[in-house]
Design a protein around this motif. Structure first.
Motif, PDB file in Angstrom:
ATOM      1  N   ILE A 105       0.846  -1.207   0.000  1.00 14.53           N
ATOM      2  CA  ILE A 105       0.000   0.000   0.000  1.00 14.53           C
ATOM      3  C   ILE A 105       0.876   1.251   0.000  1.00 14.53           C
ATOM      4  N   ALA A 106       1.919   1.239   0.828  1.00 14.94           N
ATOM      5  CA  ALA A 106       2.796   2.411   0.935  1.00 14.94           C
ATOM      6  C   ALA A 106       3.575   2.647  -0.353  1.00 14.94           C
ATOM      7  N   GLN A 108       2.739   1.701  -3.350  1.00 14.61           N
ATOM      8  CA  GLN A 108       1.779   2.117  -4.372  1.00 14.61           C
ATOM      9  C   GLN A 108       1.437   3.597  -4.220  1.00 14.61           C
ATOM     10  N   ALA A 109       1.473   4.087  -2.987  1.00 16.61           N
ATOM     11  CA  ALA A 109       1.172   5.500  -2.727  1.00 16.61           C
ATOM     12  C   ALA A 109       2.374   6.404  -2.974  1.00 16.61           C
ATOM     13  N   GLU A 111       5.584   6.001  -1.513  1.00 15.44           N
ATOM     14  CA  GLU A 111       6.644   5.970  -0.505  1.00 15.44           C
ATOM     15  C   GLU A 111       7.811   5.125  -1.001  1.00 15.44           C
TER      16      GLU A 111
END
Length: 308
Positions: A105-106, A108-109, A111
């Motif tokens: 998730i990180a 993909q965002a 980070e």
């Protein structure tokens, strides 16, 4: 002990040395630079085995029986996966999945891997810097008698059975060291090379441009803990790999591999060591927390001797 220290490390064996150093050194004085050549995507999830092993080990969450993964793990996901005919050669425990999902998730965002790793370490209140060797993708490949194999297929699925002809690191030539890596090496009072596989766990780190030259320029001594015990590897395919690459299974070969930047070598017990170099000896087996602290203490004391 005061000062700042850096350690280059791979997975299980390296994590034991890092744990010993972490127990002995003041908070936030240690930087662990971790191999990410083993990283890969599995079922769409970004897996960082060596980073995760270090996080689990230092936080007290590592599975003591298996030597990898989380303590108290359950396997409902894998059982459901098998029922659907999914590939089951790489085990993902139910608790372990949380790390991979959160990392995915990180990333993909937007980070970076280093930023995500810092956040995970902070969540478990770890007072050291855990840094991937690079935020760029570097993939270890093994050229074998079965053809080219990505690392995890060779290591986990095939249990290191194929005969190795060479090892390469896809993406390394254009990768950049993660933020803080070069600074941690150059400013360290000592840099330690963990007893991880030199060719599969440490070489990916050294393949990232700038890291080897930083080791040549660092202010403190660079010391390696040999991965050999009584002429054998404690864990993993180190000795097998050395033989397949045409190398003598000896501490001379370990020294030669690191010779351009190494100042000292720690060898096990009465094992033969190269002549004419700085060597210290101890029982390098790390079965317990006391063993880890003892080996780490020997390494730190050796660094102080080399600094005199």
């Amino acid at each position: 002990m005061t000062g700042r220290y850096a350690v280059l490390t791979g997975g299980v064996g390296g994590a034991k040395l890092v744990d010993g150093l972490y127990r002995l050194l003041p908070a936030n004085s240690l930087t662990a630079i971790v191999n990410t050549g083993d990283d890969f995507r599995h079922f769409g999830l970004p897996i960082s085995p060596d980073i995760d092993t270090l996080l689990y080990t230092l936080s007290g969450n590592s599975n003591q029986k298996l030597g990898w993964g989380r303590e108290g793990e359950t396997w409902n996901f894998m059982e459901a996966l098998r029922s659907l005919g999914g590939e089951d050669w790489f085990n993902l425990g139910d608790g372990d999945l949380a790390l991979h999902v959160m990392r995915g998730i990180a990333l993909q965002a937007g980070e970076t891997l280093s930023a995500v790793t810092v956040r995970f370490a902070a969540a478990w209140e770890l007072a050291l810097n855990i840094v991937p060797m690079s935020d760029d993708v570097v993939a270890t490949w093994v050229e074998s008698d079965e053809g080219p194999l990505p690392f995890q297929r060779y290591f986990v699925e095939r249990h290191c059975q194929p005969k190795v002809k060479s090892v390469s690191f896809e993406g390394a030539a254009t990768a950049r060291p993660a933020p803080g890596v070069i600074e941690a090496i150059k400013s360290a009072d000592a840099v330690l090379i963990a007893p991880s596989n030199p060719w599969l766990s440490v070489d990916p780190i050294l393949a990232v441009p700038g890291i080897r030259s930083a080791l040549l320029d660092c202010a403190g001594p660079v010391i390696a803990v040999s991965p050999l015990v009584d002429g054998k590897a404690v864990k993993g395919p180190t000795a097998k790999l050395m033989g397949e690459l045409g190398l003598a299974i000896s501490n001379d070969a370990i020294w030669d591999h690191y010779a351009d930047f190494l100042d000292g070598l720690i060898v096990h017990g009465d094992d033969l060591a190269p002549a004419g170099i700085a060597v210290t000896r101890t029982d390098t087996m790390m079965h317990s927390a006391n063993d880890r602290e003892r080996v780490a203490g020997v390494a730190l004391n050796f660094a102080n001797v080399l600094l005199e």
